[in-house]
Structure formats: structure tokens, C-alpha cells
Write a protein that holds these residues in place. Structure first.
Motif, mmCIF file in Angstrom:
data_model
loop_
_atom_site.group_PDB
_atom_site.id
_atom_site.type_symbol
_atom_site.label_atom_id
_atom_site.label_comp_id
_atom_site.label_asym_id
_atom_site.label_seq_id
_atom_site.Cartn_x
_atom_site.Cartn_y
_atom_site.Cartn_z
ATOM 1 N N HIS A 48 -24.793 15.670 -5.706
ATOM 2 C CA HIS A 48 -23.723 15.786 -6.697
ATOM 3 C C HIS A 48 -22.862 17.035 -6.469
ATOM 4 C CE1 HIS A 48 -25.887 12.616 -8.691
ATOM 5 N NE2 HIS A 48 -26.913 13.394 -8.942
ATOM 6 N N PHE A 49 -22.533 17.316 -5.209
ATOM 7 C CA PHE A 49 -21.650 18.449 -4.933
ATOM 8 C C PHE A 49 -20.219 18.038 -5.257
ATOM 9 C CE2 PHE A 49 -18.931 21.162 -2.442
ATOM 10 C CZ PHE A 49 -19.538 22.406 -2.538
ATOM 11 N N THR A 50 -19.521 18.876 -6.018
ATOM 12 C CA THR A 50 -18.135 18.563 -6.383
ATOM 13 C C THR A 50 -17.259 19.796 -6.210
ATOM 14 O OG1 THR A 50 -18.497 19.138 -8.702
ATOM 15 C CG2 THR A 50 -18.820 16.836 -8.093
ATOM 16 N N SER A 51 -15.965 19.551 -6.010
ATOM 17 C CA SER A 51 -14.912 20.571 -6.009
ATOM 18 C C SER A 51 -15.117 21.594 -4.887
ATOM 19 C CB SER A 51 -14.833 21.254 -7.372
ATOM 20 O OG SER A 51 -14.651 20.275 -8.378
ATOM 21 N N ARG A 52 -14.700 22.826 -5.130
ATOM 22 C CA ARG A 52 -14.734 23.908 -4.147
ATOM 23 C C ARG A 52 -13.813 23.618 -2.965
ATOM 24 N NH1 ARG A 52 -16.575 28.032 -7.076
ATOM 25 N NH2 ARG A 52 -18.798 27.938 -7.594
ATOM 26 N N ASP A 53 -12.705 22.921 -3.219
ATOM 27 C CA ASP A 53 -11.817 22.511 -2.125
ATOM 28 C C ASP A 53 -11.245 23.704 -1.372
ATOM 29 O OD1 ASP A 53 -12.283 19.907 -2.829
ATOM 30 O OD2 ASP A 53 -10.477 19.718 -4.060
ATOM 31 N N ALA A 54 -10.822 24.751 -2.078
ATOM 32 C CA ALA A 54 -10.217 25.909 -1.416
ATOM 33 C C ALA A 54 -11.234 26.617 -0.529
ATOM 34 C CB ALA A 54 -9.650 26.873 -2.457
ATOM 35 N N ASN A 55 -12.460 26.738 -1.018
ATOM 36 C CA ASN A 55 -13.494 27.402 -0.222
ATOM 37 C C ASN A 55 -13.870 26.573 0.999
ATOM 38 O OD1 ASN A 55 -14.415 27.972 -3.418
ATOM 39 N ND2 ASN A 55 -14.159 29.770 -2.133
ATOM 40 N N LEU A 56 -13.939 25.266 0.839
ATOM 41 C CA LEU A 56 -14.232 24.393 1.980
ATOM 42 C C LEU A 56 -13.113 24.460 3.017
ATOM 43 C CD1 LEU A 56 -15.670 21.303 0.072
ATOM 44 C CD2 LEU A 56 -16.946 22.840 1.586
ATOM 45 N N THR A 71 -14.923 35.535 12.783
ATOM 46 C CA THR A 71 -16.149 35.076 13.417
ATOM 47 C C THR A 71 -17.285 35.055 12.406
ATOM 48 O OG1 THR A 71 -15.422 36.012 15.526
ATOM 49 C CG2 THR A 71 -17.774 35.544 15.288
ATOM 50 N N VAL A 72 -17.264 36.032 11.477
ATOM 51 C CA VAL A 72 -18.312 36.143 10.466
ATOM 52 C C VAL A 72 -17.661 36.049 9.085
ATOM 53 C CG1 VAL A 72 -20.162 37.560 9.518
ATOM 54 C CG2 VAL A 72 -19.673 37.623 11.985
ATOM 55 N N LEU A 73 -18.156 35.134 8.279
ATOM 56 C CA LEU A 73 -17.651 34.960 6.916
ATOM 57 C C LEU A 73 -18.794 35.244 5.956
ATOM 58 C CD1 LEU A 73 -14.964 34.023 5.572
ATOM 59 C CD2 LEU A 73 -16.003 31.789 5.347
ATOM 60 N N VAL A 74 -18.561 36.114 4.981
ATOM 61 C CA VAL A 74 -19.573 36.469 3.998
ATOM 62 C C VAL A 74 -19.166 35.881 2.652
ATOM 63 C CG1 VAL A 74 -20.816 38.330 2.847
ATOM 64 C CG2 VAL A 74 -20.079 38.613 5.223
ATOM 65 N N ILE A 75 -19.958 34.951 2.149
ATOM 66 C CA ILE A 75 -19.705 34.346 0.841
ATOM 67 C C ILE A 75 -20.510 35.130 -0.189
ATOM 68 C CG2 ILE A 75 -19.775 32.237 -0.528
ATOM 69 C CD1 ILE A 75 -17.956 32.006 1.892
ATOM 70 N N VAL A 76 -19.801 35.813 -1.075
ATOM 71 C CA VAL A 76 -20.426 36.687 -2.062
ATOM 72 C C VAL A 76 -20.180 36.117 -3.455
ATOM 73 C CG1 VAL A 76 -20.525 39.027 -2.993
ATOM 74 C CG2 VAL A 76 -20.009 38.660 -0.573
ATOM 75 N N SER A 84 -25.158 28.992 -1.695
ATOM 76 C CA SER A 84 -25.930 28.242 -0.695
ATOM 77 C C SER A 84 -25.501 26.788 -0.655
ATOM 78 C CB SER A 84 -27.423 28.337 -1.009
ATOM 79 O OG SER A 84 -27.852 29.680 -1.016
ATOM 80 N N ALA A 85 -25.298 26.186 -1.821
ATOM 81 C CA ALA A 85 -24.895 24.777 -1.872
ATOM 82 C C ALA A 85 -23.569 24.564 -1.160
ATOM 83 C CB ALA A 85 -24.795 24.316 -3.326
ATOM 84 N N LEU A 86 -22.632 25.489 -1.357
ATOM 85 C CA LEU A 86 -21.324 25.382 -0.704
ATOM 86 C C LEU A 86 -21.465 25.420 0.809
ATOM 87 C CD1 LEU A 86 -18.164 25.558 -0.640
ATOM 88 C CD2 LEU A 86 -18.477 28.051 -0.704
ATOM 89 N N VAL A 87 -22.181 26.421 1.306
ATOM 90 C CA VAL A 87 -22.259 26.616 2.756
ATOM 91 C C VAL A 87 -23.027 25.482 3.413
ATOM 92 C CG1 VAL A 87 -23.161 28.125 4.555
ATOM 93 C CG2 VAL A 87 -21.977 29.107 2.585
ATOM 94 N N VAL A 88 -24.129 25.055 2.817
ATOM 95 C CA VAL A 88 -24.908 23.956 3.399
ATOM 96 C C VAL A 88 -24.086 22.669 3.388
ATOM 97 C CG1 VAL A 88 -26.932 22.485 3.057
ATOM 98 C CG2 VAL A 88 -27.146 24.974 2.878
ATOM 99 N N HIS A 89 -23.364 22.414 2.304
ATOM 100 C CA HIS A 89 -22.508 21.226 2.243
ATOM 101 C C HIS A 89 -21.457 21.267 3.336
ATOM 102 C CE1 HIS A 89 -20.260 17.922 0.348
ATOM 103 N NE2 HIS A 89 -19.166 18.630 0.610
#
Length: 698
Positions: A48-56, A71-76, A84-89
Motif C-alpha cells: 500500500h505504498f502511495t504518493s511521494r511522487d517528487a521524492n521518487l 552519487t550519494v543521496l541521504v534521505i533524512v 525506508s519504505a520510500l527507498v526500498v519502493h
């Protein structure tokens, strides 16, 4: 041939199993490496992952390897926000763009049970996933890091480093190759990676309200959500739009057929029960637990600041108020705030202002209740309330320097200071919500700030016409003043309430409060404040067309101001007399009083009062038929009011100017002004809106 072999043949024009030089094979570490498929270490995606279009989209940009991509992106982001859900998706979605595989490791920087992972252990797992024999993996951390960088050089891979604790933990795990996309998630800012490695940091905020409702609908189902849109929005707001909290709430609805969205929202509305209701049987997915992991990493001073800030009554807090609340000096406070922001336990709001996520504030308040003595909590809150009251008093003296305050000014060095009236007004605007909340909190804990603060806010509330806040704070202040039996405070707050009701055209309420204030000032034998009460009461009588009563009250005010030698009061009451005489048809007296009022205000350099007197003078000329002179005066007054920021007064001037222009047959200009005033009055929730609309319809 394996995918690895194909890649080597294309890259180095040799077959690693046949003619590739042995020194190259040894350097690359491919002796005795099995030709297995590329590693795919990603965990299962969150359902049920939804939205986060800009981050994706930002992560996709990384995948496409544009020259400007990091080269390296840090999601804080704060606990439970879905890093975690965003990055794994995203990594699952981008798998086709990285044919050489995906490495994933949970660094356990915020694990509630297990210690943080050691980089050396992570490298062992990565090298094993890359099919290196165990004998080649042995060695120091530096040698393993070097072997890892060599192994992935030139490969198109993703490396996901989830739940990082620090830059030091991450640094040995970074490839040297620009072809490898590295995504790190952390609750901490990891600024060291940004400074040294050129990483790009992206703050992941809670969902938007629409996205939160979409997530609830996805989990709960369209049928259960149908007809409950308002309840879903309320539930999302109560959960602070935090994905973890939303998922827990949705699960309660899914697993219990008798739990409704509206019912759960009602249960969660009680802050004392909210975190209990957002618990699960898994510590790793319980809101309170994920917050506690971050809190426990704080040193003593930042932890104390975290707790004490939760006691602040308003929605956000500035540095000065935080200093009063915590008792810390600027340097120690700054460092503690920086640590809390870096740990995503506190959010920047505006320059020098900070706020909690709602659920974190509740958790911090729980910690304060456990770890801070009740006396400490009371003293901290009282200190913050005194700061607001004393600073508001100083600001009020700049906004209305000619009015004698009922309360003594704050001692030197206490409260904030301002360079001028503009700075004081800016502070009032920025702190409006905090001042209203501080008034309520002062009444709750029973301190005099409950009546002192509304009095200090009067000049600001009067100029901005914030009627709802004006009336609510003064009603609180009146009860507080009555409770301690300070008659001067009761009279002053009642008088302020009377003016607010008069401006709302609620005349019965206004007159009742005027009578009370006037009688108290007379009882206290205070001619100065009696004069002010008479003048304001006379204005209400005039608006109700009781011109005889209005004239009597305004004349009494003028006499008292003259007796006490107050030029500002003489100007105000003279202005009132001019308007009353104009309505009575005594135009000579009206002109005399207007001109005298202009002189009184000019003698003390009161620009705000002067424009009101000039406005009245223009009205007299309009009544006498001197339309061109009236129009010129109104235009001058309008320009002055714009210059000093008197938005409300400007509406009166423009309405009068529009009427004069209509009489001069300049109808298009008149209509334009009416529409301009209508827009402002709608924004101010002004009771004149309907009358203006009727004028436009004529």
C-alpha cells in the motif's frame, strides 16, 4: 556466459574465463568467483505504498545519471515518516536500470533491541553477496573497504544503506565508482557526508493531507471509507500525517469490523491516550518506541531541552522564548537546538523559530512528566509566559506610545527589545498564535499573565482587527482579573472587550462592558482612564445614532483630558467631537475640533492619530460641499495610511473617497475603490461587507 562475464568482456574486451590477464583477474578479485546472478538484497516492499511522487522523481534522476545527479543521496526525516519504505519502493522500481545488482543493509542505527551494525560486518555481507570467497574477505576494515570499492567499480548498481547512525558508520561502505547509486536513510542529518563526500541531503516530510487520506483508503478499502471523508481527514491530522501512525490506525480499523474511522478519530483526539492507541505488538513498529530510540541517543542538555520545549503552549517557539523556558544562554541553547533538528526531533519553522511534529510533542511531554519535577515544569512555563507578557508590553509601548499603560512596564533587561514600532508590529504578527495560547495557559496555571497579556496585546489587536482573538483573550483576561480582584485590570480588560464588541456592531454587549469599565474607573478616581472610557463609549452611542448621549460623553472626555494635560487624549476626543458635531449639522464646530485635533496630534508627532483627524476634516469638507478639497484630503490620508500600514483605517478612508468620487461623477474610480475595500473587508471578516456589496449593486 554469466552477466558478470558479459560485462567484463564488453568493458575490457577480454573473456575473464579465457584470455583475461591473470594480474587483472587478481586485482579485480575474480579468481574463484562463481558466475552467479547479480545480488538482489532488497527486502520486500511495503504494501500500500502511495504518493511521494517528487521524492521518487529525485531518486529517478539519480538513476538516469544526469551529470548534475549526486552519487550519494541521504534521505533524512523524523521517526515513522517512511524513509525506508520510500527507498526500498524506488529501488525495486529502478531495478532494470541497474543490471549489476542491488546491495542492501540495515545499519540498525535506530534499532530498539540490537546494537548498531559495524561497517566491517556489513562489508563482509556485501562481499559475500558479490560471490567473494571467504578467504579473500578476511582482513582489516580498510582492506575490506578497498576490496569492496574495487569489486563494484564500473558496475551499474544500487547500494541502499538503511537506518544509518552516523557519517562514520556510512563512510567505509561508500563505493568509489560514480556508476553506483548510493542511497542512505537516517534520522540524523549526516552533515559530514554532505561536507566531505558531496552527498545531497533530502528532508522527507510527513505526507500531505490528501496523500494521507489516499493511504488510509488504500489500506482500509474504499467501502469502509465511503461517506467518511471528513473523519479520514481528521484521523490523518491527528496522526500528524505520519505514515507509521496512519498504518497503525488503519490496521486497527481493518482488524476490527466494529471500529470506524470516525470512532477511532474520536478516541485518538485525547492526547493523553494517543500514543497508547498507536502501539502494536512489535516494538519496531510502535510509535512511542521509535521515538524513544532517538530520544535515548541525546546527551543530557539536548534531552532536557527536548522535554521542556514540549511544555510550550504555542504551536512554534522562537529562540528568545526557548531561552526563557529552558533557562539556557544563547550558545548552549543554539547547540541543543541544532542537535535536535539534526536528529529530526525538532523542525525549523521560520528563521529562528522551531516546532514539534504533533506526535513528537506528545512524546516529549510524556518524557517531561516522567523526568522533570512538577515545580521545574511550572517554573519553566511561567518563565516563558512572563517573557511573552513583558515583550508584548514593550511592543505595545512602541505601537501606542501615547497611551498610559495600566500595568507597570517590565524591569530593564526583562523581555525582548525592538528598534521601532515596525519591528514591534512584526513581532506581534509572528507571535500571534503563541500569544493567544500563552493567555490560555496562563489562565490554566493561575498566573497574572492571563490578564496582563491581553492588555498588552490591545494596540496590536485594535490595528489588525483580529476580533476572534481579541474577544477570546479578553474574556479569559477578564475572568483572571476578577479572580484576583484587581479592579484596574478588570476595568481595562472590560473596556477592551467593549471596543471589540462595538467594532463588531454588537452594541448591547459593548454598552454593558462600557458601563462596567466607566463605573470602575470613576470608583477608582482615575480621570485619565475615565476619559478614555467616556470617549470610547461615546463612539458607540454615536454609531447607534444617540448623538446627544455621544456628545455628552465625548465632551466629558475632552474636559478630563484637558485637565490632566494629555495632548493625545485631547486629539482623540476632539476628533470624536468633530464627527458628532458634523452629524448634528454644526459644521463650524466640527471644523474647529478637527483642526484642533490635527494640531494636537502633530504636536506630539502622532502620525496614526493625525490621519484620523485629517480623515474627519475631509468628511466635514464633503458635508459642506467642498468635494474637490475633500477628495484631495482623502487621497492624502489614504497615502499616509498605506505608508504606516493602517489597513483597517484605510478602508474607512477609501469608502469615504469612493462616495465623494461618485458625487463628482467619477463612477469608475468610485467602483474600483469599492471593490478594493470589499476584498480587504472580506479578509478581515468585517461586518461592513454586505453594505459595500449593496453599494456596488446600485
Amino acid at each position: 556466459m554469466s552477466a558478470q562475464g558479459i560485462r567484463l568482456r564488453l568493458q575490457y574486451r577480454c573473456d575473464p574465463s579465457e584470455r583475461c590477464p591473470r594480474r587483472f583477474r587478481q586485482y579485480r578479485g575474480f579468481d574463484n568467483v562463481s558466475p552467479e546472478l547479480p545480488p538482489q538484497l532488497l527486502p520486500r516492499q511495503t504494501s500500500h505504498f502511495t504518493s511521494r511522487d517528487a521524492n521518487l522523481a529525485l531518486l529517478d534522476k539519480l538513476a538516469r545519471r544526469h551529470p548534475e545527479s549526486p552519487t550519494v543521496l541521504v534521505i533524512v526525516g523524523p521517526p515513522g515518516v517512511g524513509k525506508s519504505a520510500l527507498v526500498v519502493h524506488w529501488a525495486h522500481r529502478a531495478k532494470a536500470d541497474f543490471p549489476d545488482g542491488i546491495l542492501y543493509a540495515d545499519l540498525r542505527g535506530v534499532d530498539p533491541v540490537n546494537p548498531a551494525a559495524e561497517p566491517q560486518d556489513i562489508l563482509d555481507g556485501f562481499l559475500a553477496a558479490l560471490h567473494f570467497p571467504e578467504a579473500r574477505i578476511a582482513g582489516t576494515l580498510d582492506s575490506k573497504a578497498g576490496l569492496f570499492r574495487s569489486a563494484v567499480s564500473g558496475r551499474r548498481m544500487i547500494v541502499v544503506l538503511d537506518n544509518a547512525r552516523s557519517a562514520e558508520q556510512v563512510r567505509p561502505l561508500l563505493p568509489g565508482a560514480s556508476t553506483v547509486a548510493v542511497v542512505v536513510t537516517s534520522r540524523n542529518a549526516l552533515s559530514g557526508l554532505v561536507v566531505r563526500e558531496g552527498a545531497v541531503s533530502v528532508h522527507l516530510a510527513p505526507l500531505e493531507i490528501r496523500e494521507s487520506v489516499d493511504l488510509l483508503r488504500e489500506i482500509v478499502g474504499i467501502e469502509r471509507l465511503a461517506g467518511h471523508d471528513a473523519g479520514a481527514q481528521r484521523l490523518a491530522e491527528i496522526c500528524g500525517n505520519l505514515p507509521l501512525a496512519l498504518r497503525i490506525a488503519a490496521d486497527r480499523i481493518v482488524t476490527d469490523p466494529y471500529t470506524t474511522i470516525d470512532g477511532l478519530a474520536a478516541e485518538l483526539a485525547d492526547e493523553r491516550e494517543r500514543l497508547d492507541l498507536l502501539e502494536t505488538d512489535d516494538p519496531a513498529t510502535t510509535v512511542r518506541t521509535v521515538f524513544a530510540v532517538s530520544y535515548r541517543t541525546l546527551a543530557e542538555t539536548p534531552a532536557a531541552v527536548f522535554r521542556l520545549l514540549s511544555l510550550h503552549p504555542g504551536p512554534y517557539i522562537g529562540r528568545a522564548a526557548a531561552s526563557a523556558l529552558t533557562g539556557l544562554g544563547p550558545a548552549k541553547l543554539r547547540r541543543s537546538l541544532e542537535i535536535l533538528v539534526a536528529a529530526c526531533l525538532l523542525q525549523p519553522h521560520q528563521p529562528d523559530q522551531f516546532r514539534f511534529h504533533d506526535l513528537l510533542r506528545i512524546y516529549a511531554a510524556e518524557c517531561a512528566e516522567i523526568d522533570e519535577h512538577p515545580d521545574t515544569r511550572f517554573q519553566a512555563v511561567h518563565a516563558a509566559l512572563k517573557y511573552y507578557s513583558q515583550t508584548a508590553q514593550r511592543a505595545a509601548l512602541l505601537l501606542d506610545p501615547y497611551r498610559r499603560p495600566v500595568q507597570e512596564p517590565p524591569p530593564a533587561g526583562e523581555g525582548g527589545d525592538f528598534a521601532d514600532a515596525d519591528a514591534a508590529m512584526t513581532w506581534f504578527v509572528q507571535e500571534q498564535a503563541n500569544l493567544v495560547a500563552a493567555t490560555r495557559e496562563a489562565a490554566r496555571i493561575g498566573v497574572d499573565v492571563a490578564w496582563q497579556l491581553p492588555l498588552a496585546m490591545q494596540p496590536f489587536l485594535y490595528r489588525r482587527k483580529l476580533w476572534a482573538d481579541w474577544i477570546s483573550t479578553h474574556q479569559i483576561g477578564l475572568r483572571a482579573a476578577e479572580g484576583v480582584d484587581v479592579k484596574a485590570a478588570v476595568a481595562a480588560v472590560a473596556g477592551g472587550l467593549a471596543i471589540a464588541y462595538r467594532e463588531q456592531r454588537a452594541y448591547p454587549e459593548a454598552e454593558a462592558y462600557f458601563e462596567r469599565a466607566l463605573n470602575l474607573w470613576i470608583e477608582l478616581r482615575d480621570p485619565y482612564n475615565t476619559a478614555w472610557a467616556c470617549n470610547a463609549y461615546g463612539q458607540a452611542r454615536r454609531e447607534r445614532h444617540d448623538l446627544v448621549g455621544a456628545l455628552e460623553l465625548a465632551s466629558r472626555a475632552y474636559t478630563l483630558f484637558s485637565e490632566v494635560g494629555d495632548q493625545h487624549g485631547k486629539g482623540v476626543s476632539g476628533n470624536s467631537l468633530s464627527g458628532i458635531h458634523r452629524e448634528l449639522g454644526n459644521f463650524d464646530a466640527a471644523l474647529d475640533h478637527s483642526n484642533e485635533a490635527v494640531g494636537s496630534f502633530r504636536s506630539i508627532n502622532d502620525r496614526y492619530g493625525e490621519v484620523w483627524a485629517l480623515n474627519n476634516l475631509a468628511a466635514v469638507h464633503a458635508d459642506l460641499g467642498n468635494l474637490e478639497e475633500a477628495a484631495q484630503l482623502y487621497e492624502d490620508v489614504a497615502e499616509r495610511r498605506e505608508r504606516i500600514g493602517d489597513t483597517y483605517g484605510l478602508t474607512f478612508t477609501l469608502l469615504s473617497l469612493a462616495a465623494v468620487l461618485r458625487r463628482l461623477d467619477r463612477r469608475k474610480e468610485s467602483e474600483r475603490l469599492l471593490r478594493q475595500v470589499l476584498t480587504t473587508c472580506v479578509e478581515l471578516d468585517d461586518p461592513r461587507v454586505e453594505e459595500i456589496r449593496r453599494q456596488l449593486d446600485r
